[in-house]
Design a protein around this motif. Structure first.
Motif, PDB file in Angstrom:
ATOM      1  N   ALA A   1      49.271  41.870  36.760  1.00 13.29           N
ATOM      2  CA  ALA A   1      48.733  43.189  37.083  1.00 13.29           C
ATOM      3  C   ALA A   1      49.160  43.568  38.497  1.00 13.29           C
ATOM      4  O   ALA A   1      49.497  42.707  39.316  1.00 13.29           O
ATOM      5  N   SER A   2      49.185  44.858  38.767  1.00 11.20           N
ATOM      6  CA  SER A   2      49.520  45.398  40.094  1.00 11.20           C
ATOM      7  C   SER A   2      50.907  45.010  40.571  1.00 11.20           C
ATOM      8  O   SER A   2      51.186  44.989  41.781  1.00 11.20           O
ATOM      9  N   VAL A   3      51.806  44.709  39.626  1.00 11.41           N
ATOM     10  CA  VAL A   3      53.182  44.343  39.989  1.00 11.41           C
ATOM     11  C   VAL A   3      53.861  45.517  40.696  1.00 11.41           C
ATOM     12  O   VAL A   3      53.794  46.662  40.248  1.00 11.41           O
ATOM     13  N   GLY A   4      54.505  45.229  41.817  1.00 10.17           N
ATOM     14  CA  GLY A   4      55.164  46.255  42.617  1.00 10.17           C
ATOM     15  C   GLY A   4      54.290  46.818  43.712  1.00 10.17           C
ATOM     16  O   GLY A   4      54.744  47.644  44.514  1.00 10.17           O
TER      17      GLY A   4
ATOM     18  N   ILE B   1      45.305  29.312  48.196  1.00 10.68           N
ATOM     19  CA  ILE B   1      44.588  29.901  47.080  1.00 10.68           C
ATOM     20  C   ILE B   1      43.100  30.051  47.379  1.00 10.68           C
ATOM     21  O   ILE B   1      42.407  30.860  46.755  1.00 10.68           O
ATOM     22  N   ALA B   2      42.585  29.322  48.330  1.00 10.08           N
ATOM     23  CA  ALA B   2      41.171  29.411  48.671  1.00 10.08           C
ATOM     24  C   ALA B   2      40.838  30.687  49.429  1.00 10.08           C
ATOM     25  O   ALA B   2      39.675  31.040  49.571  1.00 10.08           O
ATOM     26  N   ASP B   3      41.831  31.394  49.891  1.00 10.51           N
ATOM     27  CA  ASP B   3      41.605  32.560  50.752  1.00 10.51           C
ATOM     28  C   ASP B   3      41.601  33.838  49.915  1.00 10.51           C
ATOM     29  O   ASP B   3      42.628  34.466  49.714  1.00 10.51           O
ATOM     30  N   PHE B   4      40.429  34.230  49.390  1.00 12.74           N
ATOM     31  CA  PHE B   4      40.347  35.451  48.601  1.00 12.74           C
ATOM     32  C   PHE B   4      38.913  35.969  48.579  1.00 12.74           C
ATOM     33  O   PHE B   4      37.957  35.249  48.823  1.00 12.74           O
ATOM     34  N   ASP B   5      38.792  37.258  48.317  1.00 13.08           N
ATOM     35  CA  ASP B   5      37.489  37.861  48.043  1.00 13.08           C
ATOM     36  C   ASP B   5      37.216  37.742  46.560  1.00 13.08           C
ATOM     37  O   ASP B   5      38.110  37.920  45.735  1.00 13.08           O
ATOM     38  N   LYS B   6      35.966  37.505  46.196  1.00 11.08           N
ATOM     39  CA  LYS B   6      35.658  37.032  44.848  1.00 11.08           C
ATOM     40  C   LYS B   6      35.343  38.132  43.836  1.00 11.08           C
ATOM     41  O   LYS B   6      34.412  38.007  43.052  1.00 11.08           O
ATOM     42  N   TYR B   7      36.100  39.177  43.822  1.00  4.99           N
ATOM     43  CA  TYR B   7      35.837  40.232  42.847  1.00  4.99           C
ATOM     44  C   TYR B   7      36.527  39.947  41.518  1.00  4.99           C
ATOM     45  O   TYR B   7      37.696  39.577  41.466  1.00  4.99           O
ATOM     46  N   VAL B   8      35.771  40.142  40.440  1.00  7.53           N
ATOM     47  CA  VAL B   8      36.301  40.076  39.084  1.00  7.53           C
ATOM     48  C   VAL B   8      35.689  41.240  38.315  1.00  7.53           C
ATOM     49  O   VAL B   8      34.582  41.696  38.625  1.00  7.53           O
ATOM     50  N   ALA B   9      36.409  41.732  37.319  1.00  8.51           N
ATOM     51  CA  ALA B   9      35.919  42.866  36.531  1.00  8.51           C
ATOM     52  C   ALA B   9      36.117  42.561  35.057  1.00  8.51           C
ATOM     53  O   ALA B   9      36.912  41.700  34.675  1.00  8.51           O
ATOM     54  N   TRP B  10      35.375  43.281  34.218  1.00 10.10           N
ATOM     55  CA  TRP B  10      35.480  43.091  32.774  1.00 10.10           C
ATOM     56  C   TRP B  10      35.476  44.447  32.098  1.00 10.10           C
ATOM     57  O   TRP B  10      34.966  45.437  32.623  1.00 10.10           O
ATOM     58  N   SER B  11      36.060  44.496  30.885  1.00 12.43           N
ATOM     59  CA  SER B  11      36.245  45.793  30.243  1.00 12.43           C
ATOM     60  C   SER B  11      36.296  45.650  28.725  1.00 12.43           C
ATOM     61  O   SER B  11      36.644  44.584  28.200  1.00 12.43           O
ATOM     62  N   GLU B  12      35.946  46.741  28.044  1.00 12.35           N
ATOM     63  CA  GLU B  12      36.129  46.830  26.598  1.00 12.35           C
ATOM     64  C   GLU B  12      37.540  47.307  26.257  1.00 12.35           C
ATOM     65  O   GLU B  12      37.934  47.290  25.082  1.00 12.35           O
TER      66      GLU B  12
ATOM     67  N   LEU C   1      51.889  45.940  33.201  1.00 11.18           N
ATOM     68  CA  LEU C   1      51.774  45.032  34.346  1.00 11.18           C
ATOM     69  C   LEU C   1      51.913  45.732  35.688  1.00 11.18           C
ATOM     70  O   LEU C   1      51.547  45.168  36.721  1.00 11.18           O
ATOM     71  N   THR C   2      52.464  46.935  35.698  1.00 12.10           N
ATOM     72  CA  THR C   2      52.600  47.672  36.958  1.00 12.10           C
ATOM     73  C   THR C   2      51.334  48.452  37.318  1.00 12.10           C
ATOM     74  O   THR C   2      51.307  49.140  38.334  1.00 12.10           O
ATOM     75  N   THR C   3      50.294  48.345  36.515  1.00  5.10           N
ATOM     76  CA  THR C   3      49.008  48.970  36.820  1.00  5.10           C
ATOM     77  C   THR C   3      48.030  47.905  37.298  1.00  5.10           C
ATOM     78  O   THR C   3      48.296  46.699  37.217  1.00  5.10           O
ATOM     79  N   ALA C   4      46.869  48.352  37.768  1.00  6.12           N
ATOM     80  CA  ALA C   4      45.838  47.419  38.211  1.00  6.12           C
ATOM     81  C   ALA C   4      45.058  46.828  37.043  1.00  6.12           C
ATOM     82  O   ALA C   4      44.126  46.053  37.250  1.00  6.12           O
ATOM     83  N   GLY C   5      45.424  47.182  35.811  1.00  5.56           N
ATOM     84  CA  GLY C   5      44.756  46.632  34.651  1.00  5.56           C
ATOM     85  C   GLY C   5      43.795  47.616  34.022  1.00  5.56           C
ATOM     86  O   GLY C   5      43.743  48.793  34.390  1.00  5.56           O
TER      87      GLY C   5
ATOM     88  N   ALA D   1      42.463  40.968  39.002  1.00  2.39           N
ATOM     89  CA  ALA D   1      43.173  41.784  39.985  1.00  2.39           C
ATOM     90  C   ALA D   1      42.243  42.863  40.533  1.00  2.39           C
ATOM     91  O   ALA D   1      42.684  43.757  41.244  1.00  2.39           O
ATOM     92  N   ALA D   2      40.962  42.771  40.192  1.00  4.93           N
ATOM     93  CA  ALA D   2      40.020  43.794  40.629  1.00  4.93           C
ATOM     94  C   ALA D   2      40.068  43.959  42.143  1.00  4.93           C
ATOM     95  O   ALA D   2      39.985  42.983  42.887  1.00  4.93           O
TER      96      ALA D   2
END
Length: 316
Positions: A190-193, A204-215, A221-225, A270-271
């Motif tokens: 996701a978010s390619v480009g 890999i330990a350095d990140f903010d912990k956002y996750v999202a879910w969807s129907e 792949l060039t979008t944020a999902g 990729a949220a």
């Protein structure tokens, strides 16, 4: 989900009058075992923290943890980055970041080796991540001499390479009744480009912990999902500890009673484009009828995701 890591280095010597005396061009550089372990959560915040130079000449080996003969170290700054994407038929997405380091006041020093260190400034405390022998135009190890008044500039580039092909797996969903339901899982980038992929060289330990879910279903792949419609949380992700030498980490998505009470077709790590090690979207469909995961406010749900990495040996 696998990430390939590679490095390149370029050495430029400039005379006191500003003219270029030596320019080696970019040459491949060995990412050490210690450097690969750094990405799992090793010492320091960035593989680009320092550049170190030396006068040793042993053949670089993956197991090395230090230069042969330390001369000096320097901090640097970002000089260039590459994260644009165009489908070139190779089924890969390659991003890179280049840092520039300047060494002055060396005064008649011969430099034959260099490396990146994620921390440390002296021979006794550096955490060496890469190493290279400086080579001439024919690919042979050489010595670069820096005379009084000359400046050595080193450009270090680190690459991240991932496949653009969807990855398919089958997993079992186990419930408290002892039932097992097999699900097909498809992982897509996701978010390619986008600039979020620019963050090469951070653990890999350095990140903010956002996750999202969807129907909704997977998106290009060039979008944020998929659209999340507010279905997101920063308390769902839980990163397991890193085992030295394993070159993999497991990220558990732990949905609580109040989380994700919808038919879960996709999960998006990729949220907000914050999990920059591997920005991806993940689709779930039962093997029986392709139905999504059903979760209610009577359930909790844990989904483990494994990320791995290693040296990339292909063309850059």
């Amino acid at each position: 989900m696998h990430v390939g890591i590679a490095g390149e280095v370029r050495c430029v010597v400039t005379k006191a009058d500003g003219t270029v005396k030596t320019d080696t061009g970019f040459q491949k550089n060995l990412v050490l075992n210690q450097g690969l372990n750094f990405l799992g959560g090793g010492k320091g915040d960035s593989i680009f923290a320092r550049c170190v130079i030396g006068s040793g000449n042993s053949t670089p080996a993956a197991t090395q943890t230090a230069l042969d003969s330390f001369v000096a170290s320097a901090t640097g700054s970002k000089n260039a980055s590459k994260y644009g994407y165009a489908d070139d038929g190779t089924n890969t997405y390659k991003t890179s970041v280049t840092y520039k380091y300047s060494f002055g006041n060396l005064d008649n020093v011969n430099v034959t080796e260099a490396g990146l260190a994620s921390q440390g400034s002296t021979a006794s405390n550096i955490y060496l991540c890469t190493r290279v022998l400086i080579k001439d135009s024919s690919g042979q190890p050489t010595s670069v001499t820096i005379l009084a008044g000359e400046i050595l500039e080193i450009y270090y580039k680190v690459w991240r390479v991932v496949s653009t092909l969807d990855a398919s797996h089958t997993v079992n969903l186990n419930n408290t009744n002892g039932d097992t339901v097999p699900y097909n899982v498809v992982v897509r980038l996701a978010s390619v480009g986008r600039a979020a992929w620019e963050k090469v060289g951070e653990p890999i330990a350095d990140f903010d912990k956002y996750v999202a879910w969807s129907e909704e279903d997977l998106q290009p792949l060039t979008t944020a999902g998929p659209s999340t419609s507010g279905n997101r949380s920063n308390t769902v992700m839980s990163l397991r500890s890193y085992a030295d030498g394993s070159l993999k980490r497991v990220l558990d998505l732990k949905f609580k009673i109040e989380d994700a009470n919808i038919p879960i077709r996709t999960v998006n790590i990729a949220a907000y484009e914050r999990f920059t090690f591997f920005l991806s979207q993940i689709r779930f469909g039962s093997v029986a009828d392709d139905s999504p995961i059903t979760k209610t406010n009577q359930d909790t749900l844990t989904i483990p995701l494994e990320f791995s990495w290693g040296r990339y040996e292909g063309d850059l």
